[in-house]
Structure formats: structure tokens, C-alpha cells
Design an enzyme around this catalytic site. Sequence first.
Site, short mmCIF file in Angstrom:
data_model
loop_
_atom_site.label_atom_id
_atom_site.label_comp_id
_atom_site.label_asym_id
_atom_site.label_seq_id
_atom_site.Cartn_x
_atom_site.Cartn_y
_atom_site.Cartn_z
N ASP A 192 -8.43 11.97 6.94
CA ASP A 192 -8.24 11.57 5.96
C ASP A 192 -8.72 9.69 5.81
OD1 ASP A 192 -7.27 10.75 3.01
OD2 ASP A 192 -5.42 10.75 3.49
N LYS A 224 5.10 -0.11 7.98
CA LYS A 224 4.82 1.58 7.17
C LYS A 224 6.22 1.99 7.26
CE LYS A 224 1.56 5.42 6.22
NZ LYS A 224 0.80 5.74 6.47
N GLY A 276 0.56 -0.99 0.14
CA GLY A 276 0.65 -0.04 -0.02
C GLY A 276 1.02 1.18 0.33
N ARG A 277 0.31 1.96 -0.57
CA ARG A 277 0.40 3.52 -0.17
C ARG A 277 0.01 4.99 0.42
NH1 ARG A 277 5.22 5.49 -3.31
NH2 ARG A 277 6.25 3.29 -4.52
N GLY A 278 0.51 6.04 1.34
CA GLY A 278 -0.19 7.22 0.85
C GLY A 278 0.08 7.53 2.72
N GLY A 320 4.13 7.15 3.72
CA GLY A 320 4.61 6.40 3.28
C GLY A 320 3.93 5.30 2.56
N THR A 321 5.17 4.45 2.73
CA THR A 321 4.27 3.18 1.45
C THR A 321 4.35 1.96 2.98
OG1 THR A 321 5.81 4.16 -0.09
CG2 THR A 321 5.22 1.52 0.01
N VAL A 322 3.41 0.93 2.84
CA VAL A 322 2.91 0.26 3.40
C VAL A 322 3.70 -1.17 3.01
CG1 VAL A 322 1.80 -1.01 4.80
CG2 VAL A 322 1.58 1.40 4.27
#
Length: 806
Positions: A638, A543, A522-524, A527-529
Site C-alpha cells: 500500500d 494507531k 490520520g486514517r487508513g 485504523g485511526t491515528v
Amino acid sequence: MASSTTLCLGVLISLILFHKLHASSSFSLSVEKLNEDVIVSSPKPTFTAGFYAVGHNAFCFAIWYTNSPNTLVWIANRDHPVNGKRSTLSLLKSGNLVLTDAAQFQVWSTATATTSKQVHLRLHDSGNLVLLEDSSNNTVLWQSFDFPTDTLLPNQPLRGSTNLVSSRSGSNHSSGFYKLFFDFENVLRLIYQGPRVSSVFWPYAWLQSNNFGNGNGRSTFNDSRVALLDDLGAVLSSDNFTFRTIDYGTVLQRRLTLDHDGNVRVYTMIDGEEKWVVSGLFRPQPCFIHGICGPNSYCTNDPTIGRTCSCVPGHSWNNAQDWSQGCEPNFQSWCGNTPQESNFLTLPQTDFYGYDYGLYSNHTYQQCVDECLRLCECKGFQFNFPKQDGQGSQCYLKRQLLNGHRSAGFDGAFFLRLPRDFDDIGIVHNGNGMVCGGSSAVEEVLARPYTKEKGNELVKFMLWFAVALGGIEVVCIFVVWCFLFRKNTDNEGYVVAVETGFRKFSYSELKQATKGFSEEIGRGGGGTVYKGVLTDNQVVAIKRLHEVANQGESEFLAEVSIIGRLNHMNLIGMLGYCAEGKHRLLVYEYMKNGSLAHNLSSASNALDWSKRYNIAVGTARGLAYLHEECLEWVLHCDIKPQNILLDSDYKPKVGDFGLSKLLNRNNVNNSSFSRIRGTRGYMAPEWVFNLPITSKVDVYSYGIVLLEIITGRSPTTGVQFTESESESGHNERLVTWVREKKRKGSEVGASWVDEIVDPALGSNYDMNEMEILATVALECVEEEKNARPNMSQVAERLQNHDHDSR
Ligand SMILES: *[C@@H]1O[C@H](CO)[C@@H](O)[C@H](O)[C@H]1NC(C)=O
Ligand SMILES: *[C@@H]1O[C@H](CO)[C@@H](O)[C@H](O)[C@H]1NC(C)=O
Ligand SMILES: *[C@@H]1O[C@H](CO)[C@@H](O)[C@H](O)[C@H]1NC(C)=O
Ligand SMILES: *[C@@H]1O[C@H](CO)[C@@H](O)[C@H](O)[C@H]1NC(C)=O
Ligand SMILES: *[C@@H]1O[C@H](CO)[C@@H](O)[C@H](O)[C@H]1NC(C)=O
């Protein structure tokens, strides 16, 4: 090894600063020379002792941090302040240290005596004020460490014979209602001792002291009764209670304080900023602390004004200025009066802890009502409906309503007994913004003017030199510690996980777990997960933060510890963090079924109606907890289907909360929020119109997510928007479309939900639930923020319906 190095360092500093010692011999301090007549600690000037103004013309003799003069660590006469004229602290020739009020009354003394000619009063840089008899073996006659008030300093033992007593309030330093002490079973406990009731509330009553092996177990067999906070940030008690601060492992300036709100906090001073942060907390949920709200009232944690108390319906405050006095019924008791019929009013998600008259298992609701009616003193009952896991129903009758609290996360309900014809059941809510715990309505804010002593340049240099040496020492200790105790780290990590919910990881450990950050999931959210597998085979989501705010490690830890403290079944659990050099990583539990966004868009059609409804309820509960339960008010800002994750049973957990302070967003106007946050399609109009940001922005985004769950239509896909278009314009389509359907539906009298429902569901859904969800969703996306419900109201409505339908 560590202590010997410290000792050497100490000797070195003592030698260098020898001529600068501020030690004092036989003397007298006058309250009239507040600023000059102080004792400064030596060798380091960390602490200052002197007279401290606690009110109008009222002074106490106290010890405080030199660079944080309103943080008192010890007070001689907290309950007997002295006059601002002619009061003195004098060391008598007999060896007694006495505090005299207005040159007349002795209000406090050390009650010491000696035949020795020389007696010294010395403030050590540990914060210990010591009365020394000058003989070849420097006997300690008396020391402040033996008589703590509400604070323990590092290595100051709390013994069986002493205890910590909280202050009365934030500005009133006299003895309050909470006490940390060793009980007769040798167990360290927190007790509330109010004017009318007293009760122990920590450790949990249901974790009996002989219940070992669960991380909370206390031993009753060690009668040495001693607890202390060490330099590294661990609290160790002889009953086997151990606790570690989130920044454990580094020698920092720390203190443990039993605060006036009944919670024990360990504070750490952020280097160079002279600011204290909470690095550990014994009881994370403020409403679980007893005595906050008196009889017949309950506690809620309100995001804007903090903890509040409310009378249960049909009752009014005894003293609206002091909630701890509780509420009285506005009707006659059932005992000894003419019989009157009773009604039971449901107080959802409300619990009154303890004081049960009886527990009846596997009773039906009606049987529980009958039990209560049989007893004239019965004020109502707690009823837990049978659980899916096979646990039967439980009915607790109450004769007293104490320790009440209400929270969106609590499953059960309380059924309050009221006279049948009693109509004044409007909830009496004290909304005057007063924070619980204070007794006097008017409390002066006491700011004692304080001017820092101009330090000698040589001293300053030497101090920096010492600090640098200390730094090197810490590094060395750390390296050696890593070598020596490497094998133990799994174990240690476990203890930390039990006590504080998470642990510290090394960068190399996480690199290994993710196979060099290879599997991105994942992203957002800055950061990147990555998916990772820890050495114990636990699968985790890691993350890696990109735009890390420009903050030091301790500040990062302070923020992370806030997030780590949030424990709720509908919030992603944080397992740990890593802060090494520039690297900032967060370790979360891994969610097998990915995000809601992924599931809504996938062709597999895994989300049937009951899953969708449960996702809506769970998400609401998670957000309600975030907004209203936690210590610091956390806005998510968010909310979107990408941030709602699903576990193996499709239970939802909200992720990515609390990151706002960790990330470097270009802040506008110094406000804690940049102007535009969140994701297009889910953003409330407040962002666009630059209106004040409140928890209602999350409610709005949640409403959009509900519409998406119902309709299967994303507010962001399908249509492209240009930069120049109004930023709120794009949400409008989905919202307007649904509103339009509703309006038309009510005109023709047809069901409107049929028209909006996701075609993937077919007709497999519950009409009632669908209508409630759609109605709530539209309320959540009201343009005007005050027209939107708050998250706990949403959770309550969805949940209550949930109850009726099962
Ligand atoms: C502090 O609280 C005590 C006990 O309630 C009270 O007697 C005293 O007047 C208060 N002092 C101040 C300065 O408000
Ligand atoms: C050392 O201290 C004790 C009291 O603890 C005292 O009785 C003794 O005389 C002292 N010894 C010397 C040599 O001064
Ligand atoms: C106390 O803690 C130690 C070490 O953590 C453990 O070995 C011991 O079994 C504990 N004692 C009890 C009575 O739980
Ligand atoms: C009792 O506690 C103290 C302090 O934690 C410890 O040093 C001591 O070893 C303990 N005694 C026993 C018998 O466990
Ligand atoms: C209550 O009912 C459950 C399941 O129906 C049963 O397992 C349990 O033993 C019962 N408890 C009591 C106290 O009767």
C-alpha cells in the site's frame, strides 16, 4: 511469592497424579522399539526422551517436546549416531548410564558410579533428565541440564564450563560451527568456528566490554559466568547482558536455541496450536552473522530464497555446494609474480567486516588507491566518502575479504583490486537456490512418525484443572506485580526499548497520552491515528486498529515483533504496542511534517527539488530494506504518498508496513492476501488480473509516487471513475501522459522532462536528477512485472547518481 505458589501447585499436581508417575528405575531402552521405549516426563508429560532417527539407520538418544516431536532440546550422542539394530540405552547396576551401538561399542555414557542399590532415571517436566541415587537426600548423580547441546530450557543455566553449539544444518543435528559461550573475560559471546577461520561476531566488536551505560555494555568483572532464560521470557547473564522477549511477562512454554544459521532465538509455543514462534532474536540482520559466506564472497538477503552468497567479481567458488569455503581468484596474485597493473572495481553498498590492514583517515580516494598499490597483498579497500556532519573520509585497506555483506542500507562502497586487463568480471552468482550453511547437497528431510499417546481422561481433566489454576495464578501475579512495581515501569520499559526496540503499553496509559483519543491525525491502513504525548513528554503517533484479525495475543505479539524488529532510518519506528482485551494499538514515532501527500498538495510549496529527490531516494532505501533485508519478507502493498511521512528535516520514512497479518481482511482462497489490496491509483496490474503477487507490486506503486513527486499530479484526483471501468484504467492516465511526453520528446529531440515537471517547481530543479527520476519511474510502472527493477536496484541508481553530483 510466585515461586511458592508454583511450588504449591506442583505439589498439588504431584499428589493428584501420584499413581500416574512415569518414573523409570533400572532398565534398558531399545532402539528397535522406537515408539514404546520412551521416557515421558512427570508430573506433566511435556517432554519425551527416547531414540530419534537422524538419518538412514542412524539414531540418537534425545529429549523432545511430546507435542512437537521434531523439536529436540537435548541429544546425548549428536556426533555419534547409533545403528538401528541392537543399540540400547542401559542403566547399569554400577550407576552408569550407557549408550551402546549395535550391542558392541559404548558411544556415550554419563560416567557415573555409585554404591547405592537404587538408582533412578527420571525426566522432569522441566525437560531435565536426571540420574538420582536413591538415598534419604536423593543425590543427583548426573543431569542433562549440565550438558546442553544447542538449546536452553527455562531455568537451565549456561555456565562457564559449558556452551551451546549449533546444529550443522536444519536436518543434520551434529555439531555445527557456531558457539555461545563465556570467554575468558567473563563475557557471553557468539563465535563462528569454521574449518578455516573463526571470528567472534556478537557482541559487536566495537562495543568493548568495558563500555558501560549504552545498553549493550558488558561487565567483565563478574566471574560467576552464568546465563539463563527465565519463565517469563528474560535472558539474564552474569556479564549484565539482559534481553527480553517481546511477550515477556507471562509464563509460557519457551526455549532458547542457537540455530544452525548462527542466530540465537527464543521461541514461544503458541497456546493450543503446538506451533513455535520467534519471540526474541539476538542478531536481527542475518548477513551480519559471520561465516555464512567464505573468503572473497559476500552475503545478500534475497527475498525469495533467503540469504545468498556471491563471489566477488573475478573469483569462483571453491565448492559451490558449500559457500562457507568461499571463492578463489581467477587471476594471479600480485605478490611474487610479474608485475601487472591494477584496476579498481566499485562494489557499491558492500562491506567486508574486520581484517583491516590499516585505517587511513582523511585520505582522498586517490591517496587510498596509492596506499593499496604499495602493498602487494592489498585486495582492495573500503572507502567512505566524507560525511556532511564533518566526519572525514575513511579508507580501510584489506588483505583478506571476509564477512562480506551487501545491503541497500549501507552507505559505503568497496573498491576491489583486479588486474587491469582482466575482463572476466561478470559477477559469479550462485543462483541454484541453495540456502547457505548446509554442507551436504542432499539432505534428507527426517520426519519421524509419531503417534500421540492416548491420555487418560482423568489425567486430562487434572491437567486442564492445573492449567486453569496456573492461569489464575498468572493473573494474580500480574496484578500484584502491577501494584508492587508500578513505580519501576518507566525504567523497565527503557531496558526493553534498548534491547528489542519497543515496549508494551497499557490501554489506560495510551488513553491518557491521547487525551481520550481526541486528536486525530490520520486514517487508513485499518485504523485511526492519534497524536499522543507519553509521560516522558515524547510525542508519538498512536494507531488504533479497527478490523483486528481474529487472533490471540501471542499471535499478535509474534506479528508485531516482526514489525518491531525492522530498524531503518527510512522506516517509521515502532515504539511499542498495546494488546488488552479487544484493544490493539501500535505506538509509532511522531513525524513532524506529516505525509508526503499533505506536503504535495499544500499551497506552502515546502518541497523544493532537493527535498523531493531525497524523499525519492529515502523511500527507495526504506522499501529495499523492507523487501530484502528483513527476516521475513515484508511486502508493503500500500505505497502511496499518504504512507510516506516526513520528519522535521523532511527525511522520508515509510509507514504502515507489515500490517497485513494484523488486520482482518476477508481472505480469498486461503491465500495470505485478499484479492484487491492497496489503494486505487497506485495498484499494480497484477492485482486486477489476479496474477501472483510479488515485491514488484510495491515497485509499481513506488513508480506512481515518483511520477507524482515529479509532476505534482495525483493519479487519483481530478477524474471520477465508475465501478465498471477497468480497475487499472485509472492509473493509466498519469502513466500514459508521461510516456506520451517522453515519446514525443525523443521524436523532436527536445527535453521531455520540462513538459511534465510540477509547475510549482518553476525551473528550480536539477535536469540530470530529474531525468534519472523520470526514467526510473517509468521503468517501475512497466505493466510486465519482470520488466520492473527491484527496489534495491532503484535505490542504488538514485543513490549513485546522488554521489556523483555531490
Ligand atoms: C551431518 O554433518 C556431519 C558433519 O558435516 C557429517 O559428517 C554427517 O555425515 C552429516 N549427517 C547427515 C545425516 O547428513
Ligand atoms: C547426602 O548426599 C551426600 C553426597 O552429596 C552423601 O555423601 C551423604 O551420605 C548423603 N546423606 C545421607 C544422609 O544419605
Ligand atoms: C549491571 O546492571 C545493574 C542493573 O541493571 C546496574 O545497576 C549495574 O550498574 C550494571 N553493572 C555494570 C558494571 O554495568
Ligand atoms: C554476578 O552475577 C550473578 C548472576 O547474574 C549475580 O547473582 C551476582 O550478584 C553477580 N555478582 C556481582 C558481584 O555483581
Ligand atoms: C579529518 O578532518 C576533519 C575535518 O576536516 C577533522 O576534524 C579531523 O580531525 C581530521 N582527522 C584526522 C585524523 O586528521
